[in-house]
Write a protein that holds these residues in place. Sequence first.
Motif, mmCIF file in Angstrom:
data_model
loop_
_atom_site.group_PDB
_atom_site.id
_atom_site.type_symbol
_atom_site.label_atom_id
_atom_site.label_comp_id
_atom_site.label_asym_id
_atom_site.label_seq_id
_atom_site.Cartn_x
_atom_site.Cartn_y
_atom_site.Cartn_z
ATOM 1 N N THR A 247 0.868 -1.243 0.169
ATOM 2 C CA THR A 247 0.180 0.188 -0.010
ATOM 3 C C THR A 247 0.940 1.255 0.017
ATOM 4 O OG1 THR A 247 -1.864 1.129 1.052
ATOM 5 C CG2 THR A 247 -0.072 0.257 2.549
ATOM 6 N N ALA B 169 -2.791 5.929 1.921
ATOM 7 C CA ALA B 169 -3.948 5.059 2.555
ATOM 8 C C ALA B 169 -4.441 5.528 3.963
ATOM 9 C CB ALA B 169 -3.667 3.531 2.254
ATOM 10 N N THR C 62 -8.770 3.052 -7.200
ATOM 11 C CA THR C 62 -7.618 2.190 -7.482
ATOM 12 C C THR C 62 -7.201 1.555 -8.429
ATOM 13 O OG1 THR C 62 -8.716 1.577 -4.681
ATOM 14 C CG2 THR C 62 -6.972 0.235 -5.595
ATOM 15 N N PHE D 287 -1.375 -4.877 -5.101
ATOM 16 C CA PHE D 287 -1.547 -3.541 -4.597
ATOM 17 C C PHE D 287 -3.096 -2.926 -4.766
ATOM 18 C CE2 PHE D 287 -1.628 1.194 -5.122
ATOM 19 C CZ PHE D 287 -0.766 1.607 -4.236
ATOM 20 N N GLY E 247 -5.296 -2.173 -1.513
ATOM 21 C CA GLY E 247 -6.029 -0.919 -1.530
ATOM 22 C C GLY E 247 -7.553 -0.737 -1.541
ATOM 23 N N TYR F 41 -9.116 -2.512 1.669
ATOM 24 C CA TYR F 41 -8.695 -1.637 2.788
ATOM 25 C C TYR F 41 -9.713 -0.358 2.656
ATOM 26 C CZ TYR F 41 -6.261 1.985 5.704
ATOM 27 O OH TYR F 41 -5.976 2.769 6.392
#
Length: 235
Positions: free
Chosen positions: A56, A60, A175, A203, A207, A210
Amino acid sequence: MPQLTTLETRPNRSVYDLVVAAFVGMLLISNIGATKLIAFGPDWSVGGAQLLPILTDGGAILFPLTYILGDVLAEVYGLRRANRTIITGFVLAAVMSLTFVIVDIAPPSPDWPNQDAWHTVLGVVPRFVVASLLGYLAGQLLNALVLVRIKERWGERHLWVRLITSTIVGELADTAVFSLIAWSTLGNFLGGDAVPWPAVINFFLVGWIYKVVVEAVMLPVTLRVIPWVKRREAA
């Protein structure tokens, strides 16, 4: 003599300006934080798929909160005002990047030894600037549009559905656009180096998941903030 009423003396309970300022401020802070790539865990791949480390970036930490504020803007103030704030954030983020370019290429003072450090941290890489700006624009505009369209269909009911659905769609677009331009070979035309596709997928998934989880965790707060703001604006 009657007391004159001016914009400064007139009662104003609106928090719109505070929401806009917080939204844009978090966006700019996140863009600077995103210059650091963060990895959690050891190297671990299964069948060519990179499972660890979890990848990340520093953006973030705060960036998911811009979607919560974006929800407040779209839900309380409508699509037009939300889009105006989103475009304002886009323009200021572009101005910030341009400023960093000018500062970076300006000749440093002979007594200032930190030019290399400045360039490493804040030197603008075109592919990351384009990826960040386009990802943000696509994600936030979709987030606001989906929330408003669901509200038009269902009315004031099921606020939590609007918030979660709009975040899933908006963060997916954000994202995906950022990951493809910033990290994959699709962004090579802007210069810089690409990373292997398993890392790009890692990634992207980390991302996206999350950011949606942050929205879900913060949902009880958002569900209380939005009615409070509505009451405040109606007062």
